[in-house]
Design an enzyme around this catalytic site. Structure first.
Site: not given
Ligand code: SAH
Ligand code: SF4
Length: 370
Positions: A95, A114, A121, A125, A128, A183, A313, A356
């Protein structure tokens, strides 16, 4: 077959010159091709009317110009954020988003894309959505560039006319941030090639200041980036000012603790003259107390940097709920009183899951063939 072709967007400028020379054409044809792609936003070789017909045909036989298929798009209620989900040629999805910022007293109007740099990833985290999806693969340079081109085409058909190549003020996209899924510094070569294309006069011609790389803090790559020829803006996803807490939120901190990361950021400024930005997403009861703010102020004391505070978020994980604005502002006051410069960023496009990896999470959940 389409996938057996070279994608022209994957090639660096020297590689594209090599390709046209291998087709018995002069090297300057590479410049013409790039002008069509980034200046005229061409989507096929057939449109490149100042190339000989025979070259257009040969290019179409050996190469392609697109590899992303848009499969979903959302627009925020205020119309300022658009998010697109793309299917790659191997069926995987990524995305990207476009954020529109109106002109204010001190800043110019911006149209910021963006981009994602990986499918998923592997940093993991805990807050996320992308981190929770796991890692599938790195994106190729062309897959990164095509995300930008998609929004350039969209803006230019909806709002702008004229020659984007010769009139920088009319550029459909003014800024690019590497803050989507993945990342960026874990896919260093492809990201670096994209930066060169974004910055090059043969590509988009964006200034280095208009390009921002956001990283979780891979120290060797931060140092490598500092030594490159294009000095882009650097954002570090900090989110905690002590190793104990950051180890929990951002697991790669165990490998590259703050005692290594902060000096690398100081050196980035020394070498590039670019003031690093520290991203700090506040989650209620996790990292948003008065003590956390004092810890952050101590960590960054005397450093030439900027802190971006953002109410996190919401994610699927109960543990992470956004801090109320009152608390974000109290946090900021402590930083201000300690002389640390910060801004409170309003998360753009929360209503369209612009955080994200969030649109993709929903899409995967609703689809049997992601
Ligand atoms: N991997 C890179 C870039 C992609 S993430 C990085 O981590 O910097 C882009 C930004 O979104 C990062 O600052 C990341 O920490 C932040 N982010 C991820 N999940 C978030 C959430 N739930 N709320 C607020 N920010 C989040
Ligand atoms: Fe990866 Fe960045 Fe998400 Fe961490 S915040 S999991 S590094 S995309």
């Amino acid at each position: 077959m389409e996938t057996a072709h070279k994608n022209i967007l994957d090639l660096s400028y020297p590689q594209l010159k090599e390709l046209v020379c291998s087709l018995s054409e002069p090297a300057y044809r590479a410049d013409q091709i790039l002008w069509w792609i980034y200046g005229k936003l061409a989507t096929s070789f057939g449109e490149m009317t100042n190339l000989p017909q025979s070259l257009r045909q040969k290019l179409a036989e050996v190469a392609s110009l697109t590899s992303l298929t848009p499969v979903d798009e959302t627009i925020s209620a205020d119309g300022q954020t658009r998010k697109a989900l793309f299917r790659l040629d191997d069926g995987k999805t990524i995305e990207s988003s476009l954020m529109l910022y109106e002109k204010t007293g001190s800043s110019r109007e911006r149209r910021t894309v963006c981009v994602s740099t990986q499918v998923g990833c592997n940093i993991g985290c805990s807050f996320c959505a992308t981190g929770q999806q796991g890692f599938e693969r790195n994106l190729r340079p062309g897959e990164i560039m095509e995300q930008v081109l998609y929004f350039m085409r969209l803006v230019s058909t909806e709002q702008l006319s004229g020659d984007a190549a010769t009139d920088p003020a009319r550029r459909p996209v003014t800024n690019v941030v590497f803050m989507g899924m993945g990342e960026p510094l874990a896919n260093y070569e492809a990201v670096w090639q994209s930066i060169v294309t974004l910055n090059s006069k043969h590509g988009l011609g964006l200034g280095a200041r208009q390009i921002t790389v956001s990283t979780v803090g891979l120290v060797p790559q931060v140092r490598r980036l500092a030594g490159e020829s294009v000095h882009v803006e650097l954002a570090i996803s900090l989110h905690a000012a002590s190793d104990a807490l950051r180890n929990k939120l951002v697991p790669v901190n165990k490998k590259y603790p703050l005692s290594q990361l902060i000096p690398a950021c100081r050196d980035y400024f020394k070498k590039t003259g670019r003031r690093p930005t520290f991203e700090y997403a506040l989650f209620q009861g996790v990292n948003d107390s008065v003590n956390h703010a004092r810890e952050l102020a101590r960590l960054l004391e005397g450093m030439n940097c900027q802190v971006n505070l953002i109410a996190g978020n919401p994610t699927a994980c109960q543990e992470f709920t956004p801090s109320p604005m009152k608390r974000v502002l109290a946090f900021q006051k402590i930083l201000r009183d300690s002389g640390v410069s910060s801004t409170v960023r309003v998360s753009k496009g929360v209503d369209i899951e612009a955080g994200c990896g969030q649109l993709r999470s929903r899409w995967i959940a609703n689809s049997s063939t992601p």
